[in-house]
Design a protein around this motif. Structure first.
Motif, PDB file in Angstrom:
ATOM      1  N   TRP A  50       0.847  -1.210   0.000  1.00  0.00           N
ATOM      2  CA  TRP A  50       0.000   0.000   0.000  1.00  0.00           C
ATOM      3  C   TRP A  50       0.882   1.260   0.000  1.00  0.00           C
ATOM      4  N   LYS A  51       1.951   1.195   0.819  1.00  0.00           N
ATOM      5  CA  LYS A  51       2.855   2.347   0.926  1.00  0.00           C
ATOM      6  C   LYS A  51       3.500   2.660  -0.430  1.00  0.00           C
ATOM      7  N   GLN A  52       3.917   1.597  -1.138  1.00  0.00           N
ATOM      8  CA  GLN A  52       4.517   1.817  -2.460  1.00  0.00           C
ATOM      9  C   GLN A  52       3.537   2.516  -3.394  1.00  0.00           C
ATOM     10  N   LEU A  53       2.246   2.125  -3.272  1.00  0.00           N
ATOM     11  CA  LEU A  53       1.237   2.701  -4.167  1.00  0.00           C
ATOM     12  C   LEU A  53       0.990   4.182  -3.892  1.00  0.00           C
ATOM     13  N   VAL A  54       1.064   4.569  -2.610  1.00  0.00           N
ATOM     14  CA  VAL A  54       0.607   5.927  -2.260  1.00  0.00           C
ATOM     15  C   VAL A  54       1.730   6.910  -1.929  1.00  0.00           C
ATOM     16  N   GLN A  55       2.960   6.395  -1.719  1.00  0.00           N
ATOM     17  CA  GLN A  55       3.968   7.330  -1.198  1.00  0.00           C
ATOM     18  C   GLN A  55       4.460   8.342  -2.248  1.00  0.00           C
ATOM     19  N   SER A  56       4.233   8.068  -3.522  1.00  0.00           N
ATOM     20  CA  SER A  56       4.651   9.059  -4.510  1.00  0.00           C
ATOM     21  C   SER A  56       3.501   9.969  -4.934  1.00  0.00           C
ATOM     22  N   LEU A  57       2.354   9.865  -4.211  1.00  0.00           N
ATOM     23  CA  LEU A  57       1.201  10.711  -4.556  1.00  0.00           C
ATOM     24  C   LEU A  57       1.574  12.194  -4.501  1.00  0.00           C
ATOM     25  N   ALA A  58       2.346  12.555  -3.453  1.00  0.00           N
ATOM     26  CA  ALA A  58       2.667  13.973  -3.260  1.00  0.00           C
ATOM     27  C   ALA A  58       3.417  14.517  -4.464  1.00  0.00           C
ATOM     28  N   ILE A  59       4.282  13.693  -5.048  1.00  0.00           N
ATOM     29  CA  ILE A  59       5.054  14.163  -6.204  1.00  0.00           C
ATOM     30  C   ILE A  59       4.184  14.160  -7.460  1.00  0.00           C
ATOM     31  N   GLY A  60       3.474  13.055  -7.667  1.00  0.00           N
ATOM     32  CA  GLY A  60       2.639  12.946  -8.864  1.00  0.00           C
ATOM     33  C   GLY A  60       1.513  13.962  -8.891  1.00  0.00           C
ATOM     34  N   MET A  61       0.868  14.186  -7.731  1.00  0.00           N
ATOM     35  CA  MET A  61      -0.280  15.086  -7.702  1.00  0.00           C
ATOM     36  C   MET A  61       0.131  16.549  -7.860  1.00  0.00           C
ATOM     37  N   SER A  62       1.424  16.838  -7.683  1.00  0.00           N
ATOM     38  CA  SER A  62       1.872  18.227  -7.862  1.00  0.00           C
ATOM     39  C   SER A  62       1.750  18.643  -9.330  1.00  0.00           C
ATOM     40  N   GLY A  63       1.708  17.642 -10.229  1.00  0.00           N
ATOM     41  CA  GLY A  63       1.542  17.946 -11.647  1.00  0.00           C
ATOM     42  C   GLY A  63       2.778  18.545 -12.282  1.00  0.00           C
ATOM     43  N   ARG A  64       3.893  18.552 -11.547  1.00  0.00           N
ATOM     44  CA  ARG A  64       5.135  19.116 -12.092  1.00  0.00           C
ATOM     45  C   ARG A  64       6.005  17.975 -12.617  1.00  0.00           C
ATOM     46  N   ALA A  65       6.143  17.908 -13.931  1.00  0.00           N
ATOM     47  CA  ALA A  65       6.913  16.813 -14.522  1.00  0.00           C
ATOM     48  C   ALA A  65       8.365  16.860 -14.054  1.00  0.00           C
ATOM     49  N   TRP A  66       8.892  18.075 -13.907  1.00  0.00           N
ATOM     50  CA  TRP A  66      10.304  18.194 -13.504  1.00  0.00           C
ATOM     51  C   TRP A  66      10.526  17.608 -12.109  1.00  0.00           C
ATOM     52  N   LEU A  67       9.499  17.721 -11.252  1.00  0.00           N
ATOM     53  CA  LEU A  67       9.626  17.201  -9.892  1.00  0.00           C
ATOM     54  C   LEU A  67       9.679  15.670  -9.915  1.00  0.00           C
ATOM     55  N   ALA A  68       8.804  15.074 -10.737  1.00  0.00           N
ATOM     56  CA  ALA A  68       8.774  13.608 -10.844  1.00  0.00           C
ATOM     57  C   ALA A  68      10.086  13.095 -11.430  1.00  0.00           C
ATOM     58  N   LYS A  69      10.564  13.768 -12.500  1.00  0.00           N
ATOM     59  CA  LYS A  69      11.815  13.314 -13.124  1.00  0.00           C
ATOM     60  C   LYS A  69      13.000  13.531 -12.194  1.00  0.00           C
ATOM     61  N   GLY A  70      12.988  14.693 -11.501  1.00  0.00           N
ATOM     62  CA  GLY A  70      14.063  15.000 -10.549  1.00  0.00           C
ATOM     63  C   GLY A  70      14.092  13.981  -9.427  1.00  0.00           C
ATOM     64  N   HIS A  71      12.896  13.593  -8.953  1.00  0.00           N
ATOM     65  CA  HIS A  71      12.797  12.610  -7.867  1.00  0.00           C
ATOM     66  C   HIS A  71      13.370  11.271  -8.321  1.00  0.00           C
ATOM     67  N   LEU A  72      13.018  10.881  -9.560  1.00  0.00           N
ATOM     68  CA  LEU A  72      13.525   9.616 -10.102  1.00  0.00           C
ATOM     69  C   LEU A  72      15.045   9.664 -10.227  1.00  0.00           C
ATOM     70  N   PHE A  73      15.543  10.789 -10.738  1.00  0.00           N
ATOM     71  CA  PHE A  73      16.985  10.938 -10.939  1.00  0.00           C
ATOM     72  C   PHE A  73      17.727  10.878  -9.600  1.00  0.00           C
TER      73      PHE A  73
END
Lengths: 538, 241
Positions: free
Chosen positions: A394-417
């Protein structure tokens, strides 16, 4: 720029010029170290980790970067059924051969070139034999197959990730086996040579289908099975049965959109894993290993699915629901997704263990545990382990919500990097620490401080987020208090369980409480409504 | 709060995206009842203004009120009274039409099943059709169906007929908008097609480069610019603005 080939190459360069510039700078540093400082001599590294830090980690990171660039993976939804190949390129007056061939050619040249440059310019250990050609061909093959498999359309959401990982792992396994049997350069080349042409043929066929919008859909088959009843309902009433509330409707929306992906992926993988129990029923070690792999399947798959859960559309943003309710719907759908996946795992594994006759192997392990630490503690340990596995799914499913829901692609890519970079550094560092006695001693002494600092950071961040939630009136006081109470209860239960299992002589209770505080999700979960508020009302 | 007579009240609204000023001190009052046309060239700021009205953009300066409420602070209170159809038509392609209707109905207590069915038949939409497989015109009709079926107090249409064939445009512009206005509800209708607005609007607001250059009842605009078409009036107002 008169030729399509030059235009495609220019686009790669223009979009990724900063990354390529950083890569160029790294190559210059490598060359400077080798030729200016060491005069082209080989060097006796003090340990394998030093070599890993200097050469292996940057080269691997660069290769991963090339995979993302040349598959167009930075532009699309990796879990989608549709081809990740940019649709805008389908309208260019180019044949499917050119559309597949040009990026593959540039990608393969870059991957092979990366190896050749590293081989020529990196400082290698004094006695190491560094092969010339086959690693370049392996890099090109892996890149070409990644392109082909990511450009292909799939019948189910998320299937691309599973198939790509399995296929690339099998190529790696073949190469590792060949190395194990000390195969020569000629054999390695023979093994690897057909891959790039084959990948090209597959990608060309995939693009031909994707270009005309041909996307297979197995989800229809699943819905068709229940369509008889729905067709009847549609005939008898104009719009079938109603949802009890807006919240129920939104949970249904999230379930239909993202929730089914995890159970489906688990259902696809599980038969292959369970087959191992039947095939190797006589080999105790493989049975135990397979059982452990099965137990971790939902949480590993959840990590892949998570990126798709954490998305929001303009359509959702205009629903007359509060920001907190929209997030709550996602959390509920994720809960159902985790529970159904686990129900599937438990029922199927229990059946497979019984039918294959391997159940005694697992039961023996449980009996050993009970005998070693006593029945009550053994039971608590098993329950905690299951709670941890289900909770981590469950944690894996929801813990990236904060990044994804921000709608900022750079944030998601930066987080992955950042995550990949940290992993690239952390794994060799952990390996080095585990082999260095002074480092292990220092780390052991510092653990209480590290845990304390991490808990303090988490608490401060949680307080800061709670203040923002109150200020912006995203959550009601009651919801905030209920959330805090649930989190505290989870921490208490986890701490108490761990204290019951682990004797205080071995690990101090306060340290177990710290682990429980760090383990139960809080900050990123609480940040999700704030991220949605910023995205929904920019 | 509910005593506000204006359906929409925008005051001194300014919005910047980087160096570009998308809305510059915009003040606009849309009274309850009637059709309010929002016209302007592409990129003039119409969609940005509408996004503020829906609460999808937060006012950087100035205020936005819909039925006296702040759409950012109270999205449920505002969005439950608005029917919205966008140019982009972002309906979820994976839903069937009957699923879309079932889903949408849950959000609006005033949803009228009989009216929804009437609209579905009038728009010749198949209940079992997947939204993703509908044509652009059919998608616009499906979007209009779920925007209208709960008889919203305010209907916001953002370039609804952009790129659609004349029959769909007639459905949207001719029949639907006028009917809603006749029932005493409010329509905010944005378009860059001036003749379309001229057919239905009671009041026209012209926006150019983020500024409101003209806002008046259509009749009085026409009376004060005798003989001139709305195109000519708009061009003149944009030059002066």
């Amino acid at each position: 720029m008169r030729s399509p080939a030059a235009a495609v190459a220019w686009e790669f360069h223009r979009r990724h010029r900063w990354g390529l510039l950083a890569l160029g700078a790294y190559v210059v540093v490598l060359a400077a170290v080798k030729f200016a400082m060491l005069g082209g001599q080989r060097f006796a590294f003090r340990s394998a980790e030093s070599f890993a830090f200097a050469v292996v980690v940057p080269t691997t990171a660069t290769f991963l970067y090339f995979l993302a660039v040349f598959t167009f993976g930075l532009e699309g939804d990796i879990a989608a059924r549709e081809s990740i190949y940019p649709r805008r390129l389908f309208t260019l007056p180019l044949s499917s051969e050119a559309l597949a061939g040009l990026p593959m050619l540039y990608g393969c040249l870059a991957a092979a070139g990366l190896w050749l440059v590293t081989r020529a310019l990196a400082v290698w250990p004094a006695k190491a034999h560094v092969p010339a050609i086959w690693p370049a061909l392996l890099a090109a093959s892996l890149l070409a197959w990644t392109q082909a498999l990511t450009w292909m359309s799939y019948p189910l959401r998320g299937l691309r990730v599973v198939i790509t990982v399995l296929w690339l792992s099998s190529i790696d396994a073949i190469v590792m086996a060949a190395l194990h049997f000390q195969a020569g350069e000629g054999v390695m080349l023979a093994i690897l040579a057909p891959h790039v042409p084959l990948a090209y043929l597959v990608s060309r066929a995939a693009l031909r289908r994707a270009r005309c919008g041909d996307v297979p859909d197995w989800q229809r088959l699943f819905t068709r099975s229940g369509s008889g009843a729905s067709r009847f309902a549609r005939r008898s009433s104009p719009f079938a049965s109603a949802f009890a509330s807006a919240t129920t409707a939104q949970v249904w929306f999230e379930w239909r959109r993202h929730g089914r992906s995890l159970p489906l992926l688990v259902a696809i993988l599980l038969p292959f894993e369970l087959a191992m129990l039947f095939l190797f029923r006589e080999t105790r070690a493989i049975v135990v290993e397979t059982f452990v792999i099965i137990l971790f399947t939902p949480s590993v798959m959840a990590a892949f699915v998570a990126a798709t859960v954490a998305t929001s559309t303009a359509f959702t943003a205009t629903r007359p629901m509060s920001d907190a309710s929209l997030i709550a719907a996602k959390l509920k759908a994720a809960t159902w997704s985790a529970l159904i996946s686990w129900l599937l795992v438990i029922v199927a594994t229990a059946a497979a263990l019984g039918l294959s006759g391997t159940a005694p192997v697992i039961l023996d392990g449980a009996r050993w545990l009970v005998k070693a630490i006593g029945a009550p503690r053994g039971m608590v340990a098993i329950l905690l382990a299951f709670a941890f596995l289900i909770g981590s799914t469950w944690k894996q499913l929801v813990q990236s919500l904060a990044i994804g829901m921000s709608g900022r692609a750079w944030l998601a890519k930066g987080h992955l990097f950042v995550t990949l970079s940290l992993l690239a550094v952390a794994l060799p560092a952990a390996h080095w620490i585990s082999r260095s006695k002074p480092a292990m001693a220092a780390l052991w002494n510092a653990i209480p401080w590290i845990a304390g600092i991490l808990v303090a950071i988490k608490t401060l961040l949680a307080l800061w987020i709670a203040t923002r939630l109150i200020e912006r009136r995203v959550l009601s006081d009651r919801a905030l208090l209920a959330g805090a109470a649930c989190w505290s209860a989870a921490v208490l239960v986890l701490s108490a369980g761990m204290m019951l299992i682990v004797p205080a002589v071995l690990v101090r209770p306060y340290f177990l409480v710290c682990i429980a505080i760090l383990q139960v999700p809080l900050v990123r979960l609480a940040a999700a409504p704030l991220a949605l508020v910023r995205n929904r009302h920019r | 709060m509910e005593t506000s007579n204006a359906a929409i009240a925008v005051s001194q609204l300014t919005r910047r995206f980087g160096a570009k000023t998308a809305l510059d001190s915009v003040t606009l009052d849309v009274p309850r009842g009637g059709v309010h046309g929002l016209v302007g060239a592409n990129g003039a700021g119409k969609t940005t203004l509408i996004k503020h009205i829906l609460g999808l953009l937060r006012a950087q300066s100035g205020t936005v009120r819909v039925f006296g409420r702040d759409p950012v602070a109270d999205p449920v209170g505002v969005l439950s009274r608005i029917g919205y159809l966008s140019e982009e038509n972002d309906l979820p392609g994976w839903m069937r039409l009957d699923e879309l209707i079932r889903y949408s109905r849950a959000f609006y207590p005033a949803w009228d099943d009989a009216y929804a069915e009437e609209l579905r038949q009038a728009f010749a939409l198949d209940r079992g059709a997947k939204i993703g497989n509908l044509s652009k015109g059919q998608k616009a009709r499906a979007g209009l169906l779920v925007a209208l079926a709960y008889r919203p107090e305010l209907l916001v249409l953002d370039e609804p007929s952009s790129g659609l064939d004349p029959i769909v445009r007639r459905d949207i512009v001719g029949a639907v908008i006028r009917t809603i206005a006749d029932e005493g509800r409010t329509v905010l209708f944005s378009s860059h097609l001036l003749d379309e607005v001229e057919q239905v609007a009671d009041h026209v607001t012209m926006i150019s480069q983020g500024k409101i250059v003209l806002s008046a009842p259509l009749r009085s605009i026409k009376e004060s610019h005798q003989g001139a078409s709305l195109d000519e009036i708009f061009l003149a107002a944009a030059k002066e603005g």
